[in-house]
Design a protein around this motif. Structure first.
Motif, PDB file in Angstrom:
ATOM      1  N   TRP A 106     -33.283 -48.174 -35.534  1.00 40.95           N
ATOM      2  CA  TRP A 106     -32.587 -49.463 -35.498  1.00 40.95           C
ATOM      3  C   TRP A 106     -32.090 -49.779 -34.097  1.00 40.95           C
ATOM      4  CZ3 TRP A 106     -27.490 -49.984 -34.126  1.00 40.95           C
ATOM      5  CH2 TRP A 106     -26.719 -48.834 -34.116  1.00 40.95           C
ATOM      6  N   ILE A 107     -31.734 -48.767 -33.305  1.00 44.13           N
ATOM      7  CA  ILE A 107     -31.311 -49.014 -31.926  1.00 44.13           C
ATOM      8  C   ILE A 107     -32.503 -49.434 -31.073  1.00 44.13           C
ATOM      9  CG2 ILE A 107     -30.425 -47.919 -29.817  1.00 44.13           C
ATOM     10  CD1 ILE A 107     -28.538 -46.304 -31.520  1.00 44.13           C
ATOM     11  N   ILE A 108     -33.625 -48.787 -31.275  1.00 39.36           N
ATOM     12  CA  ILE A 108     -34.835 -49.142 -30.522  1.00 39.36           C
ATOM     13  C   ILE A 108     -35.256 -50.567 -30.849  1.00 39.36           C
ATOM     14  CG2 ILE A 108     -37.285 -48.618 -30.219  1.00 39.36           C
ATOM     15  CD1 ILE A 108     -36.507 -45.654 -30.564  1.00 39.36           C
ATOM     16  N   ARG A 109     -35.215 -50.945 -32.127  1.00 40.87           N
ATOM     17  CA  ARG A 109     -35.555 -52.331 -32.502  1.00 40.87           C
ATOM     18  C   ARG A 109     -34.567 -53.313 -31.886  1.00 40.87           C
ATOM     19  NH1 ARG A 109     -36.131 -50.122 -37.599  1.00 40.87           N
ATOM     20  NH2 ARG A 109     -34.222 -51.148 -38.259  1.00 40.87           N
ATOM     21  N   TRP A 110     -33.280 -52.962 -31.881  1.00 42.60           N
ATOM     22  CA  TRP A 110     -32.257 -53.830 -31.305  1.00 42.60           C
ATOM     23  C   TRP A 110     -32.469 -53.984 -29.803  1.00 42.60           C
ATOM     24  CZ3 TRP A 110     -28.175 -52.904 -27.843  1.00 42.60           C
ATOM     25  CH2 TRP A 110     -27.245 -53.935 -27.759  1.00 42.60           C
ATOM     26  N   LEU A 111     -32.784 -52.906 -29.108  1.00 38.43           N
ATOM     27  CA  LEU A 111     -32.989 -52.952 -27.659  1.00 38.43           C
ATOM     28  C   LEU A 111     -34.210 -53.785 -27.271  1.00 38.43           C
ATOM     29  CD1 LEU A 111     -32.141 -49.289 -26.617  1.00 38.43           C
ATOM     30  CD2 LEU A 111     -30.837 -51.350 -26.090  1.00 38.43           C
ATOM     31  N   GLN A 112     -35.166 -53.938 -28.169  1.00 37.28           N
ATOM     32  CA  GLN A 112     -36.345 -54.752 -27.866  1.00 37.28           C
ATOM     33  C   GLN A 112     -35.984 -56.222 -27.701  1.00 37.28           C
ATOM     34  OE1 GLN A 112     -39.019 -53.815 -31.037  1.00 37.28           O
ATOM     35  NE2 GLN A 112     -39.838 -52.022 -30.006  1.00 37.28           N
ATOM     36  N   TYR A 113     -34.868 -56.657 -28.250  1.00 38.34           N
ATOM     37  CA  TYR A 113     -34.460 -58.064 -28.152  1.00 38.34           C
ATOM     38  C   TYR A 113     -33.620 -58.364 -26.906  1.00 38.34           C
ATOM     39  CZ  TYR A 113     -36.124 -58.565 -32.898  1.00 38.34           C
ATOM     40  OH  TYR A 113     -36.914 -58.595 -34.010  1.00 38.34           O
ATOM     41  N   VAL A 114     -33.194 -57.343 -26.192  1.00 39.28           N
ATOM     42  CA  VAL A 114     -32.337 -57.565 -25.026  1.00 39.28           C
ATOM     43  C   VAL A 114     -33.048 -58.356 -23.926  1.00 39.28           C
ATOM     44  CG1 VAL A 114     -31.060 -56.416 -23.170  1.00 39.28           C
ATOM     45  CG2 VAL A 114     -30.808 -55.642 -25.534  1.00 39.28           C
ATOM     46  N   PRO A 115     -34.266 -58.001 -23.501  1.00 32.04           N
ATOM     47  CA  PRO A 115     -34.894 -58.768 -22.416  1.00 32.04           C
ATOM     48  C   PRO A 115     -35.103 -60.238 -22.761  1.00 32.04           C
ATOM     49  CG  PRO A 115     -36.058 -56.700 -22.743  1.00 32.04           C
ATOM     50  CD  PRO A 115     -35.075 -56.835 -23.866  1.00 32.04           C
ATOM     51  N   ILE A 116     -35.550 -60.539 -23.962  1.00 30.08           N
ATOM     52  CA  ILE A 116     -35.787 -61.935 -24.327  1.00 30.08           C
ATOM     53  C   ILE A 116     -34.473 -62.694 -24.446  1.00 30.08           C
ATOM     54  CG2 ILE A 116     -35.853 -61.604 -26.830  1.00 30.08           C
ATOM     55  CD1 ILE A 116     -38.099 -63.947 -24.843  1.00 30.08           C
ATOM     56  N   SER A 117     -33.411 -62.015 -24.859  1.00 29.11           N
ATOM     57  CA  SER A 117     -32.098 -62.672 -24.945  1.00 29.11           C
ATOM     58  C   SER A 117     -31.563 -63.018 -23.562  1.00 29.11           C
ATOM     59  CB  SER A 117     -31.102 -61.770 -25.655  1.00 29.11           C
ATOM     60  OG  SER A 117     -31.537 -61.479 -26.952  1.00 29.11           O
ATOM     61  N   VAL A 118     -31.712 -62.099 -22.636  1.00 22.93           N
ATOM     62  CA  VAL A 118     -31.267 -62.357 -21.265  1.00 22.93           C
ATOM     63  C   VAL A 118     -32.082 -63.491 -20.655  1.00 22.93           C
ATOM     64  CG1 VAL A 118     -31.155 -61.361 -18.947  1.00 22.93           C
ATOM     65  CG2 VAL A 118     -30.382 -60.031 -20.908  1.00 22.93           C
ATOM     66  N   MET A 119     -33.403 -63.463 -20.850  1.00 24.66           N
ATOM     67  CA  MET A 119     -34.258 -64.518 -20.305  1.00 24.66           C
ATOM     68  C   MET A 119     -33.922 -65.868 -20.924  1.00 24.66           C
ATOM     69  SD  MET A 119     -36.508 -65.238 -18.107  1.00 24.66           S
ATOM     70  CE  MET A 119     -37.195 -63.702 -17.615  1.00 24.66           C
ATOM     71  N   ALA A 120     -33.679 -65.903 -22.213  1.00 24.62           N
ATOM     72  CA  ALA A 120     -33.320 -67.164 -22.875  1.00 24.62           C
ATOM     73  C   ALA A 120     -32.002 -67.712 -22.340  1.00 24.62           C
ATOM     74  CB  ALA A 120     -33.231 -66.955 -24.383  1.00 24.62           C
ATOM     75  N   ALA A 121     -31.039 -66.839 -22.087  1.00 22.85           N
ATOM     76  CA  ALA A 121     -29.757 -67.295 -21.538  1.00 22.85           C
ATOM     77  C   ALA A 121     -29.935 -67.867 -20.137  1.00 22.85           C
ATOM     78  CB  ALA A 121     -28.758 -66.145 -21.520  1.00 22.85           C
ATOM     79  N   LEU A 122     -30.743 -67.213 -19.324  1.00 23.48           N
ATOM     80  CA  LEU A 122     -30.976 -67.709 -17.964  1.00 23.48           C
ATOM     81  C   LEU A 122     -31.733 -69.036 -17.967  1.00 23.48           C
ATOM     82  CD1 LEU A 122     -31.961 -64.368 -16.213  1.00 23.48           C
ATOM     83  CD2 LEU A 122     -29.843 -65.651 -15.911  1.00 23.48           C
ATOM     84  N   ILE A 123     -32.776 -69.115 -18.766  1.00 21.43           N
ATOM     85  CA  ILE A 123     -33.575 -70.343 -18.811  1.00 21.43           C
ATOM     86  C   ILE A 123     -32.778 -71.474 -19.445  1.00 21.43           C
ATOM     87  CG2 ILE A 123     -35.603 -71.405 -19.880  1.00 21.43           C
ATOM     88  CD1 ILE A 123     -37.043 -68.749 -19.442  1.00 21.43           C
ATOM     89  N   GLY A 124     -32.063 -71.187 -20.511  1.00 22.14           N
ATOM     90  CA  GLY A 124     -31.265 -72.221 -21.164  1.00 22.14           C
ATOM     91  C   GLY A 124     -30.229 -72.820 -20.231  1.00 22.14           C
ATOM     92  N   GLN A 125     -29.605 -71.976 -19.437  1.00 18.55           N
ATOM     93  CA  GLN A 125     -28.610 -72.466 -18.485  1.00 18.55           C
ATOM     94  C   GLN A 125     -29.269 -73.345 -17.432  1.00 18.55           C
ATOM     95  OE1 GLN A 125     -26.331 -69.382 -16.618  1.00 18.55           O
ATOM     96  NE2 GLN A 125     -24.974 -70.810 -15.646  1.00 18.55           N
ATOM     97  N   GLU A 126     -30.447 -72.967 -16.954  1.00 19.86           N
ATOM     98  CA  GLU A 126     -31.144 -73.770 -15.947  1.00 19.86           C
ATOM     99  C   GLU A 126     -31.630 -75.097 -16.508  1.00 19.86           C
ATOM    100  OE1 GLU A 126     -31.973 -73.801 -12.612  1.00 19.86           O
ATOM    101  OE2 GLU A 126     -30.432 -72.279 -12.576  1.00 19.86           O
ATOM    102  N   LEU A 127     -32.058 -75.095 -17.765  1.00 14.42           N
ATOM    103  CA  LEU A 127     -32.640 -76.306 -18.339  1.00 14.42           C
ATOM    104  C   LEU A 127     -31.609 -77.313 -18.802  1.00 14.42           C
ATOM    105  CD1 LEU A 127     -35.613 -74.970 -20.470  1.00 14.42           C
ATOM    106  CD2 LEU A 127     -35.700 -76.103 -18.256  1.00 14.42           C
ATOM    107  N   PHE A 128     -30.484 -76.856 -19.291  1.00 14.11           N
ATOM    108  CA  PHE A 128     -29.553 -77.757 -19.955  1.00 14.11           C
ATOM    109  C   PHE A 128     -28.239 -77.996 -19.207  1.00 14.11           C
ATOM    110  CE2 PHE A 128     -32.018 -75.803 -23.483  1.00 14.11           C
ATOM    111  CZ  PHE A 128     -32.758 -76.923 -23.770  1.00 14.11           C
ATOM    112  N   LEU A 129     -27.978 -77.239 -18.135  1.00 15.19           N
ATOM    113  CA  LEU A 129     -26.731 -77.415 -17.393  1.00 15.19           C
ATOM    114  C   LEU A 129     -27.025 -77.733 -15.932  1.00 15.19           C
ATOM    115  CD1 LEU A 129     -24.573 -74.432 -18.676  1.00 15.19           C
ATOM    116  CD2 LEU A 129     -24.457 -76.802 -19.389  1.00 15.19           C
TER     117      LEU A 129
END
Length: 110
Positions: free
Chosen positions: A37-60
């Motif tokens: 479950w930790i390995i599955r959870w860690l797989q979402y970290v890179p996409i979450s960070v990228m989404a936060a960076l892109i979302g901030q650039e696109l909408f703010l």
């Protein structure tokens, strides 16, 4: 050229602050068996960070919400996202995004 000790200490400290958080977890976690479950959870970290960076650039802009009607970056992101989802190619996604942005800037100079 004279080397000041204070500058040398600052450089060594910056190197340590950069090196330790990257190497220490790698050394510790390489010797442990992590639960699935930790390995599955860690797989979402890179996409979450990228989404936060892109979302901030696109909408703010300057910390304020930019309406989608006045935001050509958002329009360039749509074909780039489509290519990313369909092909999973980083190079194709980047080329599509850059080409879309170039075309939008050419036709809608601002």
């Amino acid at each position: 050229m004279e080397i000041r000790w204070s500058i040398l200490v600052i450089i060594a400290g910056a190197a340590a602050v950069t090196f330790i958080p990257r190497v220490l977890p790698l050394m510790l976690l390489s010797r442990m068996a992590l639960p699935d479950w930790i390995i599955r959870w860690l797989q979402y970290v890179p996409i979450s960070v990228m989404a936060a960076l892109i979302g901030q650039e696109l909408f703010l802009e300057d910390g304020r919400w930019v309406p989608l009607t006045a935001n050509i970056e958002w329009l360039a992101a749509v074909p780039a996202f489509a290519v990313a989802i369909l092909t999973r190619s980083l190079l194709g996604t980047v080329i599509t995004g850059v080409a879309a942005m170039m075309a939008l800037r050419y036709f809608f100079p601002g």
